[in-house]
Write an enzyme that holds these catalytic residues in place. Structure first.
Site, PDB file in Angstrom:
ATOM      1  CB  CYS A  94     -28.308  42.398 -16.439  1.00 16.34           C
ATOM      2  SG  CYS A  94     -26.524  42.148 -16.336  1.00 16.34           S
ATOM      3  CG  HIS A 128     -27.208  27.892 -12.184  1.00 13.44           C
ATOM      4  ND1 HIS A 128     -25.842  27.833 -12.086  1.00 13.44           N
ATOM      5  CD2 HIS A 128     -27.472  28.752 -13.191  1.00 13.44           C
ATOM      6  CE1 HIS A 128     -25.312  28.607 -13.020  1.00 13.44           C
ATOM      7  NE2 HIS A 128     -26.275  29.175 -13.688  1.00 13.44           N
TER       8      HIS A 128
END
Length: 590
Positions: free
Chosen positions: A522, A225
Site C-alpha cells: 500500500c 507529500h
C-alpha cells in the site's frame, strides 16, 4: 506542549521551501546561456506521464533586507501592533483551513497541518515578545521565524524539514501585514510546467491540474507529500533534479515522469510527438475497467488509498476493487482533544458505505514523529522518527486503540461492511499477537503493516497471529536504507526500486504464500505501473495506490504475463542499484 520541539511539530512530512522567482529578462538571459537547448536533466521519476509546456516558478515575499532600519514602535502603540500581528497570523491560518475544508485526502491533511503551524504558540509567542520590546510586526515575525530556523537547522534530519514549512508561513504573514497578495504559485495564462526548488504544502495541495501540467523540483523525494499529491492529481512529476534552477522562466521543457527527465528547449516536433504518444497510452488506460489481473489471468487486486469519505467516493469512480489503505489520521491530527467513538464511527462509515460489500482495509492511527497529537502527551525524543510513533503510542495511551477499534466495529455494524484492520509500525511478533487479540475481540479481521525491516525478516512468525500483511514501502525504504525519505540528497537511497528494499518485500510475500495469507503493498511503490509488475512477480497479492494511479497500474499489469512478472522480479533482485533494477525490469517486461 510547544509544537516546535522534536516531539510535536504539527505537520505531515513534506518539504515546502519556496524558490525565489527570477523572471527579469537579464536573469533569464544569463540562465539561458548556462543551459543549452536539448539539455536533458535527470532526477527521480515520481508520476508517469509526458508534458511539454513553458516554465513557471512560484513567487514569494522575501524577508525585508533593511529591517534593522525600521524605527521601533512606541510603547503606547505596542499592544495595537501585537494585535495587528495576531490578526495577520489568524487570517493566514483561516485561509488555509478554508482551503483544507474544500480539499480532500492528502491535500486536506496538508493544508490543515499548515494552518495549525500558523497558529503555533511557540513562534507566535516569540513574535509577540519581540513586539513587546518595540520591534515592528514584520521585523518581529521574521526574527521569530529565524530563531526556530536556526534551531531546526542545527537539529538536522526530520526537524530540518520543518524549516521550509516555517518560512512559508512567515512569508504569508509578512504579506498579510504589508497588504500584499499571498506568495505561492501564480495562475498561469497558459498551461505550464511548474519548476521549483520545492513547493509549500498549501501550494502543492491547491494545484489546478488543468493549468499545471507537470511538476519538476530540485528537492524532495519519491515519497514526499509533494510527490504523493502529484499522484493524487495525476500530474507528471520528477524530483531531485540537479541543475533545474538554471532553467529560466518561460523556457519550453519536456517533462517525462516515466523516465525521470526534464529536457530543456527540445525539438518542438519531437516533443509534440512524445506528448501525443503519452496521451495515446493514457487514453488506452481509461478503457481499462478491471478487475486486476495479468494477461494470463493471474489475479492481483487493484485497490485505492483514501483518507476520508470524499476521497473514497472519488475512488469509486475508478475501477478500484476496494480500499487497501484507509488512513485514519485526518480525524485526529487537527484536534486538540481525542474525537469521540461516535465521531470516529461517522467518518469510518462514510468510507465503508462508499465501498459497500467490497474490501476496505483500515489502518489504525499512525501518529507521532512528524505527525504529533496534542492530546497524547508525546515524550521528548532525540530521534522521533525512531521513537514513539504508530502502534507504540498505545503503550502510554492504552485506551486510544481500544476506542478506535470500538468506533470501527460500530461503523461496520452500521454499514454492514466489516473491514480488515491493520496496525502501523509493528516490529515484533509479540506486538502483532497483542494487536490481533484486540481486533478479534471486536469481531474484526487483524493484520499489520510491514514498515520495519525486523517485521519483514520475521514475517513468518508475525503471520502466526494475524490474517494478512500490508507492506508500506515508503517507511520500509526509509528504515532499510537508513535515509530520511524527505532528504533530497538521499532521494536515490529511498527509491522503492532499491534491491535491498525489494528483497525484504520478497521475503514477506514468500512468508504469506507459505501459509496462504494475503500480502499486499500500500506504499507509493504500488502506484508505479512498472514496479507494480515486479511486485506481482515477487508474490504480492494486492496493490493499493492513489486513485489517480489505479487505471495505469491495472492497464500495465494486464499487458504482461505472470511469467514475465516473475522474470522481472528475479532480474531486479539480482541487481545492485535502483537504476539497474529499473533497467532490468524494463528489459524483462518490454
Amino acid at each position: 506542549m510547544c509544537c516546535f520541539t522534536p516531539v510535536c511539530v504539527d505537520l505531515s512530512t513534506i518539504c515546502c521551501n519556496l524558490v525565489h522567482m527570477t523572471s527579469s529578462p537579464a536573469v533569464q538571459s544569463l540562465a539561458a546561456l548556462s543551459i543549452g537547448a536539448g539539455t536533458v536533466l535527470s532526477g527521480v521519476p515520481v508520476v508517469a506521464g509526458v508534458q511539454y509546456a513553458p516554465v513557471i516558478r512560484p513567487g514569494r515575499v522575501p524577508a525585508p533586507d533593511e529591517l534593522s532600519a525600521e524605527p521601533d514602535i512606541a510603547e503606547a502603540d505596542r499592544a495595537a501592533e501585537a494585535s495587528r500581528f495576531t490578526a495577520a497570523a489568524a487570517a493566514v491560518a483561516q485561509r488555509l483551513r478554508d482551503r483544507a475544508g474544500h480539499a480532500t485526502g492528502v491535500a486536506s491533511e496538508v493544508l490543515a497541518a499548515t494552518a495549525m503551524l500558523a497558529q503555533d504558540r511557540a513562534w507566535l509567542g516569540a513574535a509577540e515578545k519581540g513586539i513587546a520590546q518595540g520591534a515592528p510586526a514584520v521585523r518581529a515575525t521574521t526574527a521569530a521565524a529565524a530563531q526556530f530556523v536556526d534551531l531546526f537547522t542545527q537539529m538536522g534530519g526530520l526537524m530540518a524539514e520543518r524549516v521550509t514549512d516555517l518560512l512559508d508561513i512567515r512569508d504569508r504573514v509578512v504579506a498579510e501585514l504589508n497588504g500584499l497578495p499571498e506568495p505561492g504559485v501564480p495562475v498561469p495564462d497558459v498551461p505550464s510546467i511548474l519548476c521549483a526548488e520545492d513547493l509549500a504544502p498549501a501550494d502543492t495541495a491547491g494545484l489546478d491540474p488543468t493549468l499545471i501540467l507537470g511538476l519538476a523540483t530540485t528537492l524532495g523525494g519519491p515519497t514526499s507529500h509533494t510527490a504523493i499529491i502529484a499522484r493524487q492529481l495525476g500530474i507528471p512529476c520528477v524530483v531531485a533534479i540537479a541543475g533545474l534552477s538554471e532553467v529560466p522562466v518561460g523556457a519550453m521543457v519536456l517533462v517525462d515522469g516515466t523516465r525521470g527527465t526534464v529536457t530543456v528547449s527540445p525539438d518542438p516536433a519531437e516533443a509534440t510527438a512524445a506528448v501525443e504518444e503519452a496521451a495515446r497510452v493514457t487514453a488506452a488506460m481509461a478503457n481499462w475497467t478491471g478487475p486486476g489481473a495479468t494477461a494470463d489471468g493471474h489475479k492481483v487486486a487493484i485497490l485505492a488509498n483514501v483518507q476520508d469519505g470524499a476521497a473514497a467516493r472519488a475512488a469509486t469512480e475508478t475501477p478500484a476493487e476496494g480500499v487497501g489503505l484507509f488512513r485514519t489520521e485526518l480525524c485526529f491530527l487537527s484536534r486538540d482533544t481525542e474525537p469521540s467513538v461516535d465521531e470516529q464511527a461517522d467518518i469510518y462509515s462514510e468510507v465503508l458505505q462508499a465501498f459497500s460489500g467490497r474490501k476496505v482495509v483500515i489502518r489504525t492511527l499512525d501518529a507521532g514523529s512528524d505527525k504529533p497529537l496534542k492530546f497524547v502527551g508525546h515524550p521528548d525524543e532525540a530521534n522521533p522518527a525512531l521513537g514513539v510513533r504508530g502502534i507504540r503510542i498505545t503503550i502510554g495511551n492504552p485506551g486510544l486503540m481500544e476506542r478506535q477499534l470500538a468506533a470501527i466495529a460500530k461503523a461496520a455494524e452500521r454499514t454492514g461492511n466489516s473491514p480488515w484492520v491493520m496496525a502501523p509500525m509493528v516490529a515484533t511478533a509479540e506486538e502483532a499477537k497483542i494487536f490481533a487479540a484486540q481486533v478479534r475481540a471486536h469481531g474484526l479481521t487483524p493484520g499489520v503493516m510491514i514498515e520495519v525491516p525486523a517485521a519483514a525478516l520475521l514475517a513468518d512468525r508475525i503471520l502466526e497471529h494475524v490474517d494478512f500483511l500490508s507492506i508500506g514501502t515508503n517507511d520500509l525504504a526509509q528504515y532499510t536504507m537508513a535515509a530520511d525519505r524527505m532528504s533530497a540528497d538521499l532521494a536515490a537511497l529511498t527509491d522503492p526500486w532499491q534491491p535491498g528494499v525489494l528483497a525484504l518485500v520478497a521475503m514477506a510475500a514468500r512468508a504469506g504464500a507459505a501459509v496462504g495469507k494475503p500480502v499486499g503493498v500500500c506504499g507509493e511503490a504500488a502506484a508505479d505501473p512498472l514496479l507494480a509488475c515486479v511486485l506481482t512477480g515477487l508474490g504480492v497479492t494486492s496493490l493499493s495506490a492513489a486513485a489517480a494511479a489505479v487505471n495505469a497500474v491495472g492497464t500495465k499489469l494486464a499487458s504482461v504475463t505472470l511469467t514475465q512478472c516473475r522474470d522481472a522480479a528475479d532480474a531486479v533482485l539480482a541487481t545492485a542499484s535502483a537504476a539497474e533494477a529499473r533497467t532490468a525490469a524494463l528489459k524483462a517486461l518490454e
